[in-house]
Motif scaffolding. Sequence first.
Motif, PDB file in Angstrom:
ATOM      1  N   ASP A  37      29.906  59.258  72.706  1.00 48.29           N
ATOM      2  CA  ASP A  37      29.053  58.579  73.680  1.00 48.29           C
ATOM      3  C   ASP A  37      27.815  57.972  73.027  1.00 48.29           C
ATOM      4  OD1 ASP A  37      30.746  59.151  75.771  1.00 48.29           O
ATOM      5  OD2 ASP A  37      29.673  60.962  76.395  1.00 48.29           O
ATOM      6  N   ARG A  86      40.861  51.793  81.806  1.00 48.79           N
ATOM      7  CA  ARG A  86      40.110  52.979  81.371  1.00 48.79           C
ATOM      8  C   ARG A  86      38.957  52.597  80.452  1.00 48.79           C
ATOM      9  NH1 ARG A  86      43.540  57.074  78.458  1.00 48.79           N
ATOM     10  NH2 ARG A  86      41.602  58.284  78.554  1.00 48.79           N
ATOM     11  N   GLU A  95      36.265  50.991  82.574  1.00 54.02           N
ATOM     12  CA  GLU A  95      35.524  52.009  83.323  1.00 54.02           C
ATOM     13  C   GLU A  95      34.541  52.755  82.427  1.00 54.02           C
ATOM     14  OE1 GLU A  95      38.517  54.440  85.046  1.00 54.02           O
ATOM     15  OE2 GLU A  95      39.175  52.910  86.487  1.00 54.02           O
ATOM     16  N   ARG A  96      34.940  52.994  81.183  1.00 50.92           N
ATOM     17  CA  ARG A  96      34.034  53.718  80.283  1.00 50.92           C
ATOM     18  C   ARG A  96      32.824  52.856  79.931  1.00 50.92           C
ATOM     19  NH1 ARG A  96      34.459  56.238  74.222  1.00 50.92           N
ATOM     20  NH2 ARG A  96      32.709  57.672  74.537  1.00 50.92           N
ATOM     21  N   VAL A 108      31.549  50.394  81.711  1.00 56.56           N
ATOM     22  CA  VAL A 108      30.726  50.285  82.922  1.00 56.56           C
ATOM     23  C   VAL A 108      29.933  51.565  83.147  1.00 56.56           C
ATOM     24  CG1 VAL A 108      30.806  50.104  85.441  1.00 56.56           C
ATOM     25  CG2 VAL A 108      32.187  48.563  84.039  1.00 56.56           C
ATOM     26  N   SER A 109      30.569  52.705  82.923  1.00 58.24           N
ATOM     27  CA  SER A 109      29.888  53.988  83.092  1.00 58.24           C
ATOM     28  C   SER A 109      28.691  54.104  82.155  1.00 58.24           C
ATOM     29  CB  SER A 109      30.870  55.132  82.843  1.00 58.24           C
ATOM     30  OG  SER A 109      30.222  56.378  82.881  1.00 58.24           O
ATOM     31  N   HIS A 110      28.865  53.652  80.924  1.00 59.70           N
ATOM     32  CA  HIS A 110      27.758  53.711  79.964  1.00 59.70           C
ATOM     33  C   HIS A 110      26.654  52.724  80.341  1.00 59.70           C
ATOM     34  CE1 HIS A 110      28.916  56.389  76.531  1.00 59.70           C
ATOM     35  NE2 HIS A 110      30.050  56.357  77.210  1.00 59.70           N
ATOM     36  N   ASP A 163      25.892  51.833  83.363  1.00 59.42           N
ATOM     37  CA  ASP A 163      25.206  52.440  84.506  1.00 59.42           C
ATOM     38  C   ASP A 163      24.229  53.517  84.042  1.00 59.42           C
ATOM     39  OD1 ASP A 163      26.589  50.824  86.245  1.00 59.42           O
ATOM     40  OD2 ASP A 163      28.081  52.345  86.792  1.00 59.42           O
ATOM     41  N   ALA A 164      24.671  54.346  83.093  1.00 60.79           N
ATOM     42  CA  ALA A 164      23.811  55.425  82.605  1.00 60.79           C
ATOM     43  C   ALA A 164      22.609  54.868  81.847  1.00 60.79           C
ATOM     44  CB  ALA A 164      24.618  56.363  81.704  1.00 60.79           C
TER      45      ALA A 164
END
Length: 243
Positions: free
Chosen positions: A72, A110, A113-114, A116-118, A120-121
């Motif tokens: 990450d 997938r 999504e990963r 986008v998730s990062h 967002d964080a």
Amino acid sequence: MEESGSFQGLLGIHDGLIRTPEADATGDALYPGRLHPPQRWMPTFEPMQAYQAVDPAELGLGVHESFHDVPDADLDRAILRVIDTEGPVHFQVLADRLLTAAGVSRLGSRIRERIVSHLDALEDSGSLECRDDFAARWQQYLVPRFRDWTEAPEKTRELDHVHDSELMLCLFRAVLNHERADVDTVMNDGIYAIGFIRLTESARDRLRPPLATLRETAMLSEINGQLMLGRKAMLRQPGEHQV
């Protein structure tokens, strides 16, 4: 040429100072607030700069078996490196840099999504700001760079990959160069300046929202079909961190 002592001569001097501000100046009489942190979108007057793209090989993602094995922290660093170099950057451009760096050819659900998730964080932490399909440091939205997109990688050179803030700048500078001009001339000259040579109907559609924002914020005004600088074109005023 106007005599230097005439009113037109003074206007010419003022215009020259606005277009080519002295980087080491310590006062702001000609451009009130220029030394303050930006609070809203502001035009820049620096010379055109070549589009700088990240070298994917320098992102350090190619040492892992798959994209899902990238730690990450490494992915966060790579995302911010791309944004610092190319922001505001479109999601497709960002994803292309990351996938190329990791040796991956396809943006699957997938992986999307990963990423986008990062994003967002990182946005939640205040490290960046996402607007529609773009990500950037908030300052990059407010003080966009005047970039030559002909220097961008071929897959990057699409008008849809240029954020509204940067399109606002090319339109504003087109009006500044003409003093007043019709909408089509401003649109054509604006995108031509940054490396897009054809004003198609789809290009007009893409340019209408940033042009509308320039009007709404009084950066430009329109009289009898002619665009000209608006009453707030050369002023910095406090406001929200929004274009």
